[in-house]
Design a protein around this motif. Structure first.
Motif, short mmCIF file in Angstrom:
data_model
loop_
_atom_site.label_atom_id
_atom_site.label_comp_id
_atom_site.label_asym_id
_atom_site.label_seq_id
_atom_site.Cartn_x
_atom_site.Cartn_y
_atom_site.Cartn_z
N VAL A 43 0.84 -1.19 0.00
CA VAL A 43 0.00 0.00 0.00
C VAL A 43 0.88 1.24 0.00
O VAL A 43 1.79 1.38 0.84
CB VAL A 43 -0.93 0.02 1.22
N VAL A 44 0.66 2.12 -0.95
CA VAL A 44 1.45 3.35 -1.08
C VAL A 44 0.50 4.53 -1.21
O VAL A 44 -0.69 4.38 -1.50
CB VAL A 44 2.40 3.29 -2.29
N ASN A 45 1.05 5.72 -1.00
CA ASN A 45 0.27 6.94 -1.13
C ASN A 45 0.92 7.82 -2.19
O ASN A 45 2.11 8.14 -2.11
CB ASN A 45 0.22 7.68 0.21
N PHE A 46 0.14 8.20 -3.19
CA PHE A 46 0.70 8.96 -4.30
C PHE A 46 1.25 10.32 -3.87
O PHE A 46 2.25 10.80 -4.40
CB PHE A 46 -0.36 9.15 -5.40
N LYS A 47 0.59 10.96 -2.91
CA LYS A 47 1.07 12.26 -2.45
C LYS A 47 2.45 12.15 -1.83
O LYS A 47 3.35 12.95 -2.12
CB LYS A 47 0.08 12.85 -1.45
N GLU A 48 2.66 11.11 -1.01
CA GLU A 48 3.96 10.90 -0.39
C GLU A 48 5.01 10.52 -1.43
O GLU A 48 6.16 10.98 -1.37
CB GLU A 48 3.85 9.81 0.68
N LEU A 49 4.61 9.67 -2.38
CA LEU A 49 5.55 9.29 -3.44
C LEU A 49 5.98 10.50 -4.26
O LEU A 49 7.14 10.62 -4.65
CB LEU A 49 4.91 8.23 -4.35
N ALA A 50 5.03 11.40 -4.53
CA ALA A 50 5.35 12.59 -5.32
C ALA A 50 6.32 13.50 -4.57
O ALA A 50 7.26 14.06 -5.16
CB ALA A 50 4.07 13.34 -5.66
N GLU A 51 6.11 13.66 -3.26
CA GLU A 51 7.02 14.49 -2.47
C GLU A 51 8.42 13.90 -2.45
O GLU A 51 9.42 14.62 -2.56
CB GLU A 51 6.47 14.62 -1.04
N HIS A 52 8.51 12.59 -2.30
CA HIS A 52 9.82 11.93 -2.32
C HIS A 52 10.49 12.10 -3.69
O HIS A 52 11.71 12.32 -3.77
CB HIS A 52 9.65 10.45 -1.99
N HIS A 53 9.71 11.99 -4.75
CA HIS A 53 10.24 12.12 -6.10
C HIS A 53 10.79 13.53 -6.32
O HIS A 53 11.86 13.72 -6.92
CB HIS A 53 9.14 11.81 -7.13
N ARG A 54 10.09 14.55 -5.85
CA ARG A 54 10.54 15.93 -6.01
C ARG A 54 11.83 16.20 -5.23
O ARG A 54 12.70 16.93 -5.71
CB ARG A 54 9.44 16.89 -5.56
N SER A 55 11.94 15.60 -4.05
CA SER A 55 13.17 15.80 -3.28
C SER A 55 14.36 15.07 -3.89
O SER A 55 15.50 15.53 -3.81
CB SER A 55 12.96 15.32 -1.83
N LYS A 56 14.08 13.95 -4.53
CA LYS A 56 15.15 13.18 -5.16
C LYS A 56 15.55 13.76 -6.51
O LYS A 56 16.72 13.73 -6.89
CB LYS A 56 14.69 11.72 -5.33
N TYR A 57 14.56 14.32 -7.23
CA TYR A 57 14.83 14.91 -8.55
C TYR A 57 14.30 16.33 -8.58
O TYR A 57 13.19 16.58 -9.09
CB TYR A 57 14.16 14.08 -9.66
N PRO A 58 15.02 17.27 -8.01
CA PRO A 58 14.56 18.68 -7.97
C PRO A 58 14.29 19.22 -9.37
O PRO A 58 15.06 18.96 -10.30
CB PRO A 58 15.73 19.41 -7.30
N GLY A 59 13.19 19.94 -9.49
CA GLY A 59 12.83 20.53 -10.78
C GLY A 59 12.13 19.58 -11.71
O GLY A 59 11.75 19.96 -12.82
N CYS A 60 11.95 18.33 -11.31
CA CYS A 60 11.28 17.32 -12.15
C CYS A 60 9.86 17.09 -11.63
O CYS A 60 9.67 16.74 -10.47
CB CYS A 60 12.07 16.02 -12.14
N THR A 61 8.87 17.30 -12.48
CA THR A 61 7.48 17.11 -12.07
C THR A 61 7.15 15.62 -11.99
O THR A 61 7.35 14.89 -12.96
CB THR A 61 6.52 17.77 -13.08
N PRO A 62 6.66 15.16 -10.85
CA PRO A 62 6.26 13.75 -10.75
C PRO A 62 5.18 13.44 -11.78
O PRO A 62 4.15 14.11 -11.85
CB PRO A 62 5.71 13.63 -9.32
N THR A 63 5.43 12.41 -12.58
CA THR A 63 4.53 12.07 -13.68
C THR A 63 4.11 10.62 -13.60
O THR A 63 4.94 9.74 -13.37
CB THR A 63 5.22 12.33 -15.04
N ILE A 64 2.83 10.39 -13.77
CA ILE A 64 2.29 9.02 -13.82
C ILE A 64 1.80 8.76 -15.24
O ILE A 64 1.04 9.55 -15.80
CB ILE A 64 1.15 8.83 -12.81
N VAL A 65 2.24 7.65 -15.81
CA VAL A 65 1.76 7.23 -17.12
C VAL A 65 0.55 6.34 -16.91
O VAL A 65 0.61 5.37 -16.17
CB VAL A 65 2.84 6.45 -17.90
N VAL A 66 -0.55 6.70 -17.55
CA VAL A 66 -1.82 6.00 -17.33
C VAL A 66 -2.17 5.17 -18.56
O VAL A 66 -2.27 5.70 -19.67
CB VAL A 66 -2.95 7.00 -17.03
N ASP A 67 -2.31 3.87 -18.35
CA ASP A 67 -2.84 3.00 -19.41
C ASP A 67 -4.36 3.15 -19.39
O ASP A 67 -5.06 2.48 -18.64
CB ASP A 67 -2.43 1.55 -19.17
#
Length: 909
Positions: A43-67
């Motif tokens: 179980v994961v939370n997208f909001k938390e994943l997005a915050e982690h992604h932004r801290s790891k990759y500054p300036g990169c917008t968290p993006t989800i590819v939707v099938d």
């Protein structure tokens, strides 16, 4: 809202969702994950994943590819689905979905399937036939209970995928339509763009080595919690490496490899598997047994022996390798493709661009000169879904996929077809030391060299070239079954592949080592990416070709990218590029499919196979499609001014889908003459909008009603056009039906989404169900025609959330059938009454011009029961339905398959 069965942590709910038999991908894997390996679901939370992604990759917008195709049934949350679709409610649900992710700074990229690949056609047909059985049960239930079945029988409304594209674009979302099945492009995009993850419901995303995979079925939109399925944890549970997963998927069966192909092999693995636990289900046991065999047996020989020596591939070797290669994303390679580091004979300094990144245009040497000792890379072709093996210098000892020459028993390199995703052995001549592609005949299953050295060890089929009168080698393409000739250009000394007399397409294959010229390559019109020379034989490859046998002497390497042609139905590259752009950007529907491959499909529609009175939408709208074919394939006419037939895979009752219907274009009459596509698509002069509208109306054969339709206000103009066409085509539509169609469109304008949610028809009528689906399929046909004609109308005018609501139509239909006054249908609204009579007058007047008088059901005689069409060209009346005059069969019994439709056999005038 989303989030079926509450919190994603609810184990029982997750298992129920994950074990759905309808889930696409690897056979049995979804149920195995839910029952045997639930620990891979986190179980994961997208909001938390997005915050982690932004801290790891500054300036990169968290993006989800939707099938998007996987998500449709989860997005469609309205309670009612049987009446043709609750489009306002659906649009509102999509808007909430997008807003929720946007609010936490997550960008969404939506991918839709753009076409069905030939490798997956059998699976597509299998699912459509299964859907037919489901629809039969739905109508049986409606007739028995006069109510909508439960959600367990849920069937998505017709046209949902098409209109979801436009809904998302209306909501400002980046929406893309694939040039193949979307799962590969989704996985590739996620990997190349460092995306947060993939949102979908397809176990293939557990097999691809790409970004994390999240389940749409477990998404709770309020909290943005969902389940992440971890492929690394899956591998730990199975004792495998991530690179082993494509092998496991193919041995279990997927959308390319039929499940029954390795059934006996799987049971042999199961019998020798000693760690079977009683609480595991049979599917789970098999997956564990096959994984155990891979890890304990096949790993021992990895890199030393070929898979065909370790597995019972038999005649299915090519398909098996194709299935495995379909999981390889750009830049990836499989350790299971047999590779040999020494003794590789190379071509001379031939350079070809092998990068599959659309942004990259770097040329990478395909083979290195033995003298130069230049390092050569392995890359993937985006169309092939497979790494493209490349010859290497013996010194760097780079691994190269190999296979054995059946005659010489010498291991030789493999070459890959860009579209077929099939490895093609390279045959080496003993003297020339030049590698030559080989192809495998579909019947003999025997590898046949396309050309050989001066002292070949194997006899090669020969034929005589039309110009030189000398014998040249030939082989058979695995898909087309055509003989493929090879001839040598005497000036460039370049060997050319000729695909036979019908296609008259020549594709450069390899360069004579003396000339040391670069292999002729094709530049993609969108991304300017050069494709591999090795070709498949399905004739879908974009490749340089020569269509005139008289000019074969030209050096194909000198042809610039501006005049290079695609092996497509349409040869005009400028027009094809525009069509492709509209397709990829999800701005059109079916246009590029028709112009490129000449093959289209339409999935199931809620149609009652036992109702002989209403014809299938596939037949009703076919004359419109035929005229569109004439417009789009204008430059494909032969000497007799005949356009090629289009292959239609349309689902309708009684069609076993063994073969496509071959439907020929139908010439149409446009006032002032039919304009070319360049005029319709490129001319921006104001008066061209009139020509575009004339062409659109001609596709419906309603040019005579232009004046009446122009007087109708938006958004009812398109609706009236569709209603006129329907009532002219189908005699069994009556005045009460017309009243219901118009009344629901007018009343819809004044209703809020909440009012539509609370609306409840008294009961469900099976005929009204079919009429609702029929109208929506007409709206998708309008999208096709409007796209083909250069967009004379705004797409919003025939988006269903603006002019159609299923429950509202059902209510008006039941009221009209009971004889309610028009004022009651219009809910006592005087302003609507005036508009109603105006719209009704337009439709009735236009129908009268075609000798079609719309009458009420009370005026019908018994002869109206079970009839379709009107007396006229190509029709006569029969006791059970309308049929073509030459056959005397009801329309339901018109046999499907390879029949060719030369003329408009369904027109009624």
């Amino acid at each position: 809202m989303f989030g079926l069965r509450g919190s994603p942590s609810a184990g029982a709910g997750r298992k129920e969702i994950l074990s759905r038999s309808s889930v696409m991908g690897v056979r049995g894997l979804q149920g195995f994950v839910g029952s045997t390996c639930p620990h891979i679901c986190t179980v994961v939370n997208f909001k938390e994943l997005a915050e982690h992604h932004r801290s790891k990759y500054p300036g990169c917008t968290p993006t989800i590819v939707v099938d998007a195709m996987c998500c449709l049934r989860y997005w469609y949350t309205p309670e009612s689905w049987i009446c043709g679709g609750q489009w306002r409610e659906y649009f509102s649900a999509l808007r909430d979905f997008v807003k929720t992710f946007t609010a936490v700074g997550i960008k969404l990229i939506f991918f839709f399937d753009g076409m069905v690949e030939q490798d997956k056609r059998d699976e597509w047909v299998k699912r459509r036939l299964k859907n037919n059985r489901e629809i039969s049960r739905i109508f049986h239930y409606i007739k028995s209970h006069k109510e909508q079945p439960g959600r367990n029988m849920f069937f998505i409304p017709s046209g949902l995928a098409v209109f979801t594209r436009f809904a998302l674009k209306t909501l400002g979302q980046e929406t893309l339509c694939s040039l193949q099945e979307a799962d590969y492009e989704v996985a590739s995009y996620g990997l190349q763009h460092n995306c947060l993850g993939i949102l979908g419901e397809d176990t293939d995303y557990l097999i691809y080595d790409t970004c994390p995979y999240f389940s749409i079925s477990e998404l709770c939109l309020e909290s943005l919690d969902t389940v992440m399925l971890c492929r690394e944890k899956l591998c730990e549970s199975l004792g495998l490496h991530v690179a082993d997963l494509p092998l496991l998927a193919c041995l279990l069966g997927n959308d390319i490899i039929p499940e029954g192909m390795f059934e006996s092999f799987r049971y042999k693995c199961l019998s020798s598997y000693t760690s079977v636990k009683e609480n595991f289900d049979k599917k789970g046991n098999i997956i564990l047994a096959v994984s155990d065999h891979i890890s304990k047996v096949l790993h021992l020989y990895q890199g030393e022996r070929k898979l065909e020596e370790l597995l019972p591939l038999g005649p299915n070797k090519a398909l098996f390798y194709k299935g495995m290669a379909s999981y390889l994303l750009p830049g990836q390679k499989s350790p299971w493709f047999f590779q040999k580091p020494k003794g590789v004979i190379t071509l001379d300094k031939q350079v070809i661009s092998m990068s599959s990144d659309p942004e990259s245009r770097e040329e990478v040497p395909m083979c290195s000169d033995p003298e130069s000792k230049q390092e050569v890379h392995m890359c993937s072709d985006p169309e092939s879904r497979q790494e493209v093996p490349m010859c290497s210098d013996p010194e760097p000892r780079q691994e190269v996929p190999m296979c054995s020459d059946p005659e010489s028993r010498q291991e030789v390199p493999m070459c890959t077809g860009p579209e077929s995703r099939q490895e093609v052995p390279m045959c080496t001549g003993s003297e020339s030391r030049q590698e030559v592609p080989m192809c495998t005949g579909p019947e003999s299953r025997q590898e046949v060299p396309m050309c050989t050295g001066p002292e070949p060890r194997q006899e090669v089929p020969m034929c005589t070239g039309p110009e030189s009168r000398q014998e040249v080698p030939m082989c058979t393409g695995p898909q087309s079954g055509q003989e493929v000739l090879i001839w040598t250009d005497p000036e460039s000394r370049q060997e050319i592949l000729c695909t036979g007399h019908e296609s008259k397409q020549e594709v450069p294959i390899c360069t004579d080592p003396i000339s040391k010229q670069e292999d002729s390559m094709c530049t993609h019109p969108e991304i300017n990416q050069k494709l591999p020379v090795a070709t498949d034989f399905e004739f879908k490859l974009e490749a340089l070709m020569c269509t005139n046998p008289e000019i074969k002497q030209e050096d194909p390497t000198n042809v610039g990218p501006e005049i290079k042609q695609q092996v497509t139905m349409v040869s005009d590259t400028e027009i094809l590029k525009i069509a492709r752009t509209h397709h990829v950007q999800a701005e059109s529907y079916l246009v590029y499919n028709i112009m490129s491959s000449g093959e289209i499909e339409c999935s199931n529609t809620l149609e009652d196979e036992l109702d002989q009175a209403l014809p299938s939408q596939a037949f009703i709208y076919r004359p419109i499609r035929q005229r569109v074919y004439s417009l789009l394939l204008e430059d494909c006419q032969d000497v007799a001014s005949t356009c090629p037939a289009v292959k239609e895979w349309f689902v309708y009752p009684g069609n076993p889908l063994r073969h496509p219907d071959l439907v020929r274009p139908l010439q149409m009459s446009v006032p002032g003459g039919t304009p070319s596509l360049k005029i319709l698509w490129l001319n921006q002069e104001p008066e061209m909008q009139v020509r575009r509208l004339d062409t659109l109306l001609a596709c419906f054969n309603l040019s005579s009603s232009r004046e009446e339709l122009q007087a109708v206000e938006s958004p009812f103009q398109a609706l009236c056009c569709l209603l006129i066409y329907l009532f002219v085509q189908v005699d069994t539509l009556c005045l009460e039906d017309l009243h219901a169609f118009i009344a629901q469109a007018l009343c819809l304008q004044g209703k809020s989404t909440s009012q539509l949610v609370n609306l409840q028809p008294d009961y469900i009528n099976p005929r009204a169900v079919q009429l609702g689906s029929l109208l929506v399929r007409g709206l998708t046909t309008l999208v096709l025609v409007n796209s083909a004609c250069g967009f004379p109308w705004k797409m919003s005018d025939f988006m269903p959330w603006n002019i159609f609501d299923g429950k509202l139509f059902h209510q008006k239909y039941l009221q009209s059938e009971k004889g309610y006054a028009v004022e009651v249908l219009l809910e006592q609204n005087r302003s609507r009454l005036t508009k109603f009579h105006n719209l009704k007058a337009v439709v009735c007047k236009a129908c009268m011009k075609e000798n079609r008088r719309i009458t009420g059901r009370a005026h019908w005689g018994s002869h109206h029961a079970g009839r379709w069409g009107r007396q006229g060209s190509g029709y006569h009346r029969t006791g059970s339905g309308y049929s073509r005059s030459s056959q005397g069969q009801p329309w339901r019994d018109q046999g499907p398959g390879s029949r060719q439709y030369e003329h408009d056999q369904w027109r009624r005038y």
